[in-house]
Design an enzyme around this catalytic site. Structure first.
Site, mmCIF file in Angstrom:
data_model
loop_
_atom_site.group_PDB
_atom_site.id
_atom_site.type_symbol
_atom_site.label_atom_id
_atom_site.label_comp_id
_atom_site.label_asym_id
_atom_site.label_seq_id
_atom_site.Cartn_x
_atom_site.Cartn_y
_atom_site.Cartn_z
ATOM 1 N N GLU A 96 0.838 -1.187 0.000
ATOM 2 C CA GLU A 96 0.000 0.000 0.000
ATOM 3 C C GLU A 96 0.873 1.237 0.000
ATOM 4 O OE1 GLU A 96 -2.580 -0.605 3.355
ATOM 5 O OE2 GLU A 96 -3.896 -1.751 2.050
ATOM 6 N N CYS A 132 3.411 8.485 0.976
ATOM 7 C CA CYS A 132 3.986 7.579 1.979
ATOM 8 C C CYS A 132 4.240 6.225 1.308
ATOM 9 C CB CYS A 132 3.028 7.443 3.165
ATOM 10 S SG CYS A 132 3.630 6.310 4.433
ATOM 11 N N CYS A 139 6.157 -6.754 7.313
ATOM 12 C CA CYS A 139 7.225 -6.219 8.159
ATOM 13 C C CYS A 139 7.630 -7.274 9.181
ATOM 14 C CB CYS A 139 6.763 -4.956 8.887
ATOM 15 S SG CYS A 139 8.103 -4.088 9.752
ATOM 16 N N CYS A 143 6.237 -4.535 15.964
ATOM 17 C CA CYS A 143 5.772 -3.537 16.933
ATOM 18 C C CYS A 143 4.332 -3.876 17.314
ATOM 19 C CB CYS A 143 5.832 -2.131 16.328
ATOM 20 S SG CYS A 143 7.494 -1.658 15.819
ATOM 21 N N CYS A 146 1.165 -1.974 15.782
ATOM 22 C CA CYS A 146 1.110 -1.727 14.334
ATOM 23 C C CYS A 146 0.465 -2.892 13.587
ATOM 24 C CB CYS A 146 2.518 -1.490 13.802
ATOM 25 S SG CYS A 146 2.581 -1.205 12.016
ATOM 26 N N CYS A 362 -1.055 6.024 9.877
ATOM 27 C CA CYS A 362 0.146 5.344 10.382
ATOM 28 C C CYS A 362 -0.226 4.058 11.102
ATOM 29 C CB CYS A 362 0.869 6.201 11.419
ATOM 30 S SG CYS A 362 1.437 7.762 10.829
HETATM 31 N N1 SAH Z 1 9.270 0.750 10.068
HETATM 32 C C1 SAH Z 1 9.397 2.171 10.108
HETATM 33 C C2 SAH Z 1 8.394 2.919 9.229
HETATM 34 C C3 SAH Z 1 6.956 2.447 9.290
HETATM 35 S S1 SAH Z 1 6.021 2.882 10.722
HETATM 36 C C4 SAH Z 1 9.324 2.657 11.530
HETATM 37 O O1 SAH Z 1 9.050 1.867 12.426
HETATM 38 O O2 SAH Z 1 9.568 3.826 11.778
HETATM 39 C C5 SAH Z 1 5.785 4.618 10.582
HETATM 40 C C6 SAH Z 1 5.364 5.286 11.881
HETATM 41 O O3 SAH Z 1 4.047 4.880 12.247
HETATM 42 C C7 SAH Z 1 6.262 4.893 13.042
HETATM 43 O O4 SAH Z 1 6.704 6.029 13.726
HETATM 44 C C8 SAH Z 1 5.352 4.059 13.925
HETATM 45 O O5 SAH Z 1 5.743 4.154 15.264
HETATM 46 C C9 SAH Z 1 3.986 4.650 13.641
HETATM 47 N N2 SAH Z 1 2.885 3.750 13.934
HETATM 48 C C10 SAH Z 1 2.861 2.414 13.795
HETATM 49 N N3 SAH Z 1 1.671 1.911 14.177
HETATM 50 C C11 SAH Z 1 0.914 2.965 14.560
HETATM 51 C C12 SAH Z 1 -0.423 3.103 15.047
HETATM 52 N N4 SAH Z 1 -1.217 2.053 15.202
HETATM 53 N N5 SAH Z 1 -0.874 4.352 15.334
HETATM 54 C C13 SAH Z 1 -0.090 5.417 15.159
HETATM 55 N N6 SAH Z 1 1.178 5.353 14.685
HETATM 56 C C14 SAH Z 1 1.684 4.139 14.401
#
Ligand code: SAH
Length: 375
Positions: A96, A132, A139, A143, A146, A362
């Site tokens: 995406e 984006c 991934c 996390c 996410c 995000c």
């Molecule tokens: N892998 C990279 C880029 C993708 S995530 C990284 O971790 O930075 C991009 C941003 O989205 C990151 O700062 C992450 O912390 C944030 N993010 C991930 N899941 C989220 C969620 N459920 N709500 C808000 N931000 C989120």
């Protein structure tokens, strides 16, 4: 007899395109023409590149060369103008990519939100836009907040697939890169620093061939410390954002298991050693999880952690999703957190979610097909 190996032009840099021309008994300037056709004109098919002689086009096609455009499979349009694109590749995999007219707010405070002279003469109703971009199918970082993590990692994207996401969207939106302001954020699906070489090659192509300045690009990493050190040495590089998301090791381990491998001491050490350009700041992203990392004490810990780093903080109230075991803090709490940082002299911004209604915000990129309003 074996079939010729398939070669995609997309993802080749100028030198490689020139080599391809020369290997085919063409003059070196054909390399530049190929680059122009693919990266500037975004010509849909090899046989339509009319600057090239017919027999060269034919010969390339015969020997298995194609442009290799990704395909836009679906568009999900949000009421805020954000579009989540589902983009498919030759092997049937997809990622995406998100188009955000007027940006994502993440640029606030770095000077890029101010319009330059002449920019009022834009071609569209938007003044600038942010794309984006994804770097992997799925991934591996896991996390806990996410949605992309739920997919696991399927594979890395090639440089052509990373740059190709940008190009097919620029074409879909009819963007003139020379006239309109485009920001790129490498913050979509995947961890760019776990696909470092392809990511960096895509960046160089986007800067040198597509013509998007590196100063309008930001890459976000979950904190792959050795790659932050490599990135520090690059001559062409986007700005760096680091996903902090917690204020101490115990907390960070619980929300980002990769903290066991690279803890806050290592991460902040790499951040302190990172050479910043004039007026550049490191961005730290902090996803606020209600009752977990959003207390005043957490904000004070962040202030102590970032002491000595030329930093700004982007606060993101959790974007919720199915099977995500956290909730979104209320607005007042987010503001209290922000104020503690600001009072300590750290620029702190609240990122407004874009495309929340279409799962484009995000942490929500999971190739979700159904459209569910979450708030
Ligand atoms: N892998 C990279 C880029 C993708 S995530 C990284 O971790 O930075 C991009 C941003 O989205 C990151 O700062 C992450 O912390 C944030 N993010 C991930 N899941 C989220 C969620 N459920 N709500 C808000 N931000 C989120």
């Amino acid at each position: 007899m074996s079939l010729p190996a398939k070669v995609d032009l997309l993802g080749l840099n100028l030198q490689e395109l020139t080599n391809l021309a020369v290997e085919n008994q063409q003059p070196t300037f054909r390399g530049k023409q190929l680059a122009e056709a693919v990266y500037r004109q975004r010509i849909p098919a090899l046989e339509q590149i009319s600057t090239l002689p017919q027999n060269f086009r034919f010969h390339l096609a015969e020997s298995g060369v194609d442009i290799g455009w990704p395909e836009i499979l679906k568009r999900f349009v949000s009421h805020d103008g954000t579009i989540r694109y589902l983009i498919g590749f030759g092997d049937g995999e997809s990622v995406e990519t998100v188009w955000m007219p007027e940006g994502d707010g993440g640029e606030a405070g770095d000077g890029s939100d101010a319009y330059e002279d002449g920019e009022q003469q834009h071609l569209h109703e938007w003044h600038r836009a942010t794309i984006c971009i994804s770097s992997q199918v799925g991934c591996a970082v896991n996390c806990q907040f996410c949605l992309t993590a739920k997919l696991g990692v399927k594979r890395n994207l090639t440089a052509g697939e990373i740059a190709g996401q940008v190009l097919v969207i620029l074409r879909d939106q009819g963007v003139d890169v020379g006239k309109e302001r485009i920001n790129l954020v490498f913050m979509g699906m995947g961890e760019p620093f776990l696909n470092y070489d392809n990511f960096m090659k895509a960046v160089r192509i986007l800067v040198e061939e597509v013509g998007i300045p590196e100063s309008r690009m930001t890459v976000s990493t979950a904190g792959i410390v050795p790659r932050i050190e490599d990135f520090a040495k690059e001559s062409i590089r986007p700005k760096l954002a680091i996903s902090l998301n917690a204020s101490n090791d115990e907390l960070r381990e619980s929300v980002m298991p990769l903290n066991r491998k690279w803890d806050l001491e290592a991460l902040i050490g790499a951040a302190k050693a990172f050479p910043l350009r004039n007026r550049e700041r490191l961005t730290f992203e902090y996803v606020l999880l209600s009752g977990v990392n959003d207390k005043k004490e957490n904000a004070r810990e962040v202030v102590r952690l970032l002491n000595g780093v030329r930093a700004k903080v982007n606060l993101i109230a959790l974007n919720p999703g199915p099977e995500i075991p956290y909730s979104t803090p209320d607005e007042q709490r987010v503001h209290e957190f922000q104020n503690i940082l600001i009072d300590a002299g750290i620029p702190a911004f609240i990122r407004r979610p874009r495309g929340l209604d279409i799962y484009a915000a995000c942490g929500q990129l999971k190739r979700t097909e159904e459209l569910v309003a979450l708030r």
